[in-house]
Motif scaffolding. Structure first.
Motif, short mmCIF file in Angstrom:
data_model
loop_
_atom_site.label_atom_id
_atom_site.label_comp_id
_atom_site.label_asym_id
_atom_site.label_seq_id
_atom_site.Cartn_x
_atom_site.Cartn_y
_atom_site.Cartn_z
N LEU A 114 1.00 -1.08 -0.14
CA LEU A 114 0.08 -0.01 0.02
C LEU A 114 0.73 1.45 -0.02
O LEU A 114 2.01 1.19 0.75
CB LEU A 114 -0.90 -0.07 1.23
CG LEU A 114 -1.84 -1.06 1.31
CD1 LEU A 114 -2.67 -1.00 2.50
CD2 LEU A 114 -3.03 -1.17 0.00
N ASP A 155 -3.27 5.69 -0.04
CA ASP A 155 -4.11 4.47 0.37
C ASP A 155 -4.81 4.61 1.67
O ASP A 155 -4.22 4.12 2.48
CB ASP A 155 -3.25 2.96 0.10
CG ASP A 155 -2.93 2.79 -1.31
OD1 ASP A 155 -3.78 3.28 -2.08
OD2 ASP A 155 -2.08 1.86 -1.40
N TYR A 171 -7.49 3.79 3.33
CA TYR A 171 -8.65 2.74 3.37
C TYR A 171 -9.23 2.73 4.86
O TYR A 171 -8.21 2.31 5.75
CB TYR A 171 -8.50 1.45 2.69
CG TYR A 171 -7.76 1.60 1.16
CD1 TYR A 171 -8.47 2.07 0.20
CD2 TYR A 171 -6.68 0.86 0.85
CE1 TYR A 171 -8.12 2.32 -1.03
CE2 TYR A 171 -6.16 0.85 -0.58
CZ TYR A 171 -6.84 1.70 -1.28
OH TYR A 171 -6.60 1.93 -2.66
N THR A 211 -9.13 -4.63 2.26
CA THR A 211 -8.62 -4.40 1.02
C THR A 211 -8.12 -5.54 0.42
O THR A 211 -7.30 -5.56 -0.43
CB THR A 211 -7.36 -3.56 1.18
OG1 THR A 211 -6.41 -3.95 1.98
CG2 THR A 211 -7.61 -2.09 1.69
N ASP A 230 -4.98 5.61 -5.75
CA ASP A 230 -4.85 4.60 -4.85
C ASP A 230 -4.70 3.42 -5.38
O ASP A 230 -4.88 3.16 -6.77
CB ASP A 230 -6.14 4.93 -3.74
CG ASP A 230 -7.49 4.44 -4.60
OD1 ASP A 230 -7.71 3.30 -4.43
OD2 ASP A 230 -7.82 5.24 -5.32
N THR A 231 -4.27 2.33 -4.71
CA THR A 231 -3.95 0.97 -5.44
C THR A 231 -5.16 0.48 -5.97
O THR A 231 -5.06 -0.44 -6.87
CB THR A 231 -3.03 0.19 -4.27
OG1 THR A 231 -1.97 0.83 -3.99
CG2 THR A 231 -2.97 -1.21 -4.85
N CYS A 268 -6.06 -1.63 6.03
CA CYS A 268 -6.04 -0.03 6.30
C CYS A 268 -5.27 0.38 7.42
O CYS A 268 -4.73 1.67 7.17
CB CYS A 268 -7.27 0.29 6.23
SG CYS A 268 -8.18 -0.32 7.83
#
Length: 351
Positions: free
Chosen positions: A3, A8, A10, A14, A52-53, A327
């Motif tokens: 990440l 990222d 989150y 994920t 973001d990824t 996250c």
């Protein structure tokens, strides 16, 4: 999965529940490198949003991990977001060009548009399927373009509403569903009801479907989990049989053309208590399922503010560290990511 703490942020799982190559949490070293490559290419051209990824992976999967093609798709999407097109021309509402990032937080705040349009074209998210995905329902046979125009609803309003609903599926609906399920969910379960579609209204119905399909394929890749086409005519079924061999097998696997005998298959995927009664379920929301907006995204236990409800600062293109895991590994804010990067390496000028 690695990440990036700059992008990222989150606050939901994920990792995808099924270990498919190219899906979050199940990347090869080469695929992880392609994520980094795509991000660096976009940063070098000044892009700072949606890097973001998870987002980049959706674009990469849509183009079979061809980085150059994925970059083109991403750039085309960003251009479209700034100026939504309709008939190759900028879409305008009340004389102003629609910018999606600005529109999503302001659109239909009081729900009056949804209530008005539902009379002539019911389209709504309603609870979840057995995999935890949001269920999206469209009743195409009830589309009445003339009646909507008489109510002051133009085609431009419909397309703007469609784009905003795609945004709201991505956030807050899917994150809330992911929190409830305990794993990442990136797709929806769609029911397209063709009951009432005939020769008289087929042209306006399929014209709208064509616009909607183009928006989905070009700007919201990898969002379809399952699609059920119900109450389809014999003519539609025949055309589908001819077209099916020409489509991507991955897409074909997701689409189920069921005709009028659909209840058993729908109930195999959607709990009866989550499926509206008119489609064979038992749900009867007060005021109508089409206006209830029922789902985890309205449950305080799982719902959190969407990106468009937050006042996030602009991210600068500075080098960042790469972390791994869920996250919890990412800093809470973009500023924290930038500060961490500055502590590790000399910062070049922002792009």
């Amino acid at each position: 999965m690695e990440l990036d703490p700059k992008y990222d942020h989150y606050d939901y799982p994920t990792t995808a529940p099924v270990a498919k190559p190219g899906h979050p949490g199940h990347l090869t070293e080469a695929q992880q490198a392609q994520v980094h490559q795509l991000r660096m290419m976009l940063e070098s051209e000044g892009y700072t949003k949606r890097l973001d990824t998870l987002t980049l992976l959706r674009f990469l999967r849509a183009r079979k991990f061809d980085v150059n093609l994925s970059k083109k798709m991403f750039v085309d999407c960003e251009k479209w977001r700034k100026t939504i097109l309709y008939g190759a021309q900028p879409l305008k509402l009340d004389g102003r060009t629609v910018n999606l990032d600005e529109e999503v937080s302001e659109w239909d705040k009081d729900g009056s548009f949804k209530k008005k349009v539902s009379k002539w074209y019911p389209q709504y998210y309603h609870k979840t399927d057995k995999d935890g995905r949001p269920v999206y329902i469209e009743q195409l046979g009830k589309i009445d373009i003339v009646a909507m125009k008489n109510e002051g609803i133009e085609y431009e309003h419909m397309l703007t509403n469609l784009a905003v609903e795609y945004e709201k599926m991505a956030d807050p609906r899917l994150p809330a569903c992911s929190r409830k399920a305990g794993h990442l969910l990136e797709t929806s379960c769609t029911i397209m009801d063709f009951n009432g579609v005939g020769f008289g209204n087929a042209r306006q119905v399929f014209g709208y479907i064509q616009e909607a399909s183009g928006m989905s394929q070009n700007y919201y890749p990898e969002r379809l989990g399952r699609m059920y086409l119900i109450n389809t005519s014999w003519l539609f079924t025949g055309v589908w049989r001819m077209v099916r061999p020409l489509l991507d097998p991955v897409t074909v696997e997701k689409i189920h053309v069921l005709g009028g005998n659909y209840q058993k298959e729908l109930l195999a995927q959607i709990p009866a208590e989550n499926l509206p009664k008119e489609f064979g379920g038992t749900c009867q929301c007060e005021g109508g399922c089409e206006l209830s907006n029922a789902g985890p995204w309205c449950d305080p236990e799982f719902a959190k503010p969407a990106w468009w409800e937050k006042d996030d600062s602009v991210i600068e293109n500075r080098p960042t560290e790469i972390g791994t895991g869920e996250c919890a590994t990412a800093p809470a804010t973009a500023e924290a990511a930038v500060e961490g990067a500055e502590a590790k390496a000399p910062a070049p000028a922002a792009a």
